[in-house]
Each structure stands twice: as C-alpha cells, then as structure tokens.
Design a protein around this motif. Structure first.
Motif, PDB file in Angstrom:
ATOM      1  N   ASN A   4       0.796  -1.232   0.000  1.00 48.18           N
ATOM      2  CA  ASN A   4       0.000   0.000   0.000  1.00 48.18           C
ATOM      3  C   ASN A   4       0.825   1.278   0.000  1.00 48.18           C
ATOM      4  OD1 ASN A   4      -2.665  -1.002  -0.082  1.00 48.18           O
ATOM      5  ND2 ASN A   4      -2.538  -1.563   2.067  1.00 48.18           N
ATOM      6  N   GLU A   5       2.135   1.186   0.030  1.00 44.95           N
ATOM      7  CA  GLU A   5       2.966   2.388   0.132  1.00 44.95           C
ATOM      8  C   GLU A   5       2.767   3.343  -1.045  1.00 44.95           C
ATOM      9  OE1 GLU A   5       7.628   3.647   0.766  1.00 44.95           O
ATOM     10  OE2 GLU A   5       7.045   1.547   0.993  1.00 44.95           O
ATOM     11  N   LEU A  29       6.134  12.319  -7.611  1.00 41.48           N
ATOM     12  CA  LEU A  29       6.783  11.090  -7.155  1.00 41.48           C
ATOM     13  C   LEU A  29       8.294  11.134  -7.398  1.00 41.48           C
ATOM     14  CD1 LEU A  29       4.195   8.440  -8.330  1.00 41.48           C
ATOM     15  CD2 LEU A  29       4.788   8.985  -5.964  1.00 41.48           C
ATOM     16  N   ALA A  30       8.715  11.785  -8.477  1.00 45.45           N
ATOM     17  CA  ALA A  30      10.140  11.857  -8.806  1.00 45.45           C
ATOM     18  C   ALA A  30      10.927  12.687  -7.793  1.00 45.45           C
ATOM     19  CB  ALA A  30      10.322  12.430 -10.207  1.00 45.45           C
ATOM     20  N   LEU A  35      12.295   6.759  -4.067  1.00 41.48           N
ATOM     21  CA  LEU A  35      11.309   6.104  -4.913  1.00 41.48           C
ATOM     22  C   LEU A  35      11.715   6.207  -6.376  1.00 41.48           C
ATOM     23  CD1 LEU A  35       8.595   4.675  -4.606  1.00 41.48           C
ATOM     24  CD2 LEU A  35       7.488   6.859  -4.886  1.00 41.48           C
ATOM     25  N   LYS A  36      12.027   5.076  -6.977  1.00 37.68           N
ATOM     26  CA  LYS A  36      12.400   5.031  -8.391  1.00 37.68           C
ATOM     27  C   LYS A  36      11.352   4.225  -9.142  1.00 37.68           C
ATOM     28  CE  LYS A  36      16.441   6.968  -7.775  1.00 37.68           C
ATOM     29  NZ  LYS A  36      16.457   8.389  -7.813  1.00 37.68           N
ATOM     30  N   TRP A  78      -8.287   5.816   5.798  1.00 38.65           N
ATOM     31  CA  TRP A  78      -8.106   4.511   6.449  1.00 38.65           C
ATOM     32  C   TRP A  78      -6.643   4.085   6.389  1.00 38.65           C
ATOM     33  CZ3 TRP A  78      -6.365  -0.342   5.248  1.00 38.65           C
ATOM     34  CH2 TRP A  78      -6.664  -1.343   6.155  1.00 38.65           C
ATOM     35  N   LEU A  79      -6.021   4.242   5.235  1.00 41.54           N
ATOM     36  CA  LEU A  79      -4.614   3.838   5.079  1.00 41.54           C
ATOM     37  C   LEU A  79      -3.699   4.670   5.973  1.00 41.54           C
ATOM     38  CD1 LEU A  79      -4.425   3.357   1.215  1.00 41.54           C
ATOM     39  CD2 LEU A  79      -4.085   1.579   2.930  1.00 41.54           C
ATOM     40  N   LEU A  80      -3.962   5.965   6.069  1.00 44.54           N
ATOM     41  CA  LEU A  80      -3.123   6.818   6.921  1.00 44.54           C
ATOM     42  C   LEU A  80      -3.277   6.470   8.393  1.00 44.54           C
ATOM     43  CD1 LEU A  80      -3.593  10.243   5.107  1.00 44.54           C
ATOM     44  CD2 LEU A  80      -1.551   8.800   5.142  1.00 44.54           C
ATOM     45  N   LYS A  81      -4.481   6.064   8.769  1.00 46.41           N
ATOM     46  CA  LYS A  81      -4.733   5.705  10.160  1.00 46.41           C
ATOM     47  C   LYS A  81      -4.190   4.308  10.497  1.00 46.41           C
ATOM     48  CE  LYS A  81      -9.008   5.318  11.198  1.00 46.41           C
ATOM     49  NZ  LYS A  81     -10.411   5.402  11.604  1.00 46.41           N
TER      50      LYS A  81
END
Length: 83
Positions: A4-5, A29-30, A35-36, A78-81
């Motif tokens: 999920n990252e 994102l770059a 993160l590549k 939800w993902l952040l929590k």
C-alpha cells in the motif's frame, strides 16, 4: 516498497477538489529520492486506482486528469490511520 505504500503516496497528493494529471503525479513522485518508478509503473498504478473507484478521471488535452473520489478519500484516511 510494501503493497500500500505507493497507494498512500499517490492518494496523499490529492485534496478535493484538486485535479492532477498523470505527468504532475509522476513529477511529484520523482521528487522523492527513495522512490524510483518508471512512467509505465505510475500509469498502471493510476489505472488500478481508477478501476478500484479511488480516482475519477477525464481526458483533457491528451492527458487524463485525476480527482479523488469519496471512496478514495475514505481509503486514504483509512490507510493513513492503519498503514
């Protein structure tokens, strides 16, 4: 990178009613040195999130413009929590 990252990072760029195109998302994102990702990987992630109903999209100027859906906002929270 765990499952999920990338989803957390991409959904984190959106605040309703902000629209981002695929190029802008790749640029954001770059800037993250750890993160590549290839352009194709980002495009596929956006396609998956659109199919999951987390993002809506419209085509303008040859590019898709993405916005966060209500479902996407709930998933992001939800993902952040829990992530």
């Amino acid at each position: 990178m765990n499952y999920n990252e990338l989803k957390i990072r991409i959904l984190g760029f959106f605040e309703p009613p902000l629209e981002l195109d695929s190029l802008k998302i790749r640029e954001l994102l770059a800037t993250e040195k750890s993160l590549k990702l290839t352009d194709k990987a980002v495009e596929m992630a956006l396609l998956r999130y659109w199919r999951q109903g987390l993002l809506s999209r419209t085509r303008r100027g040859g590019r898709f413009q993405y916005t966060l859906t209500e479902r996407g906002l709930a998933r992001k929270e939800w993902l952040l929590k829990n992530g």
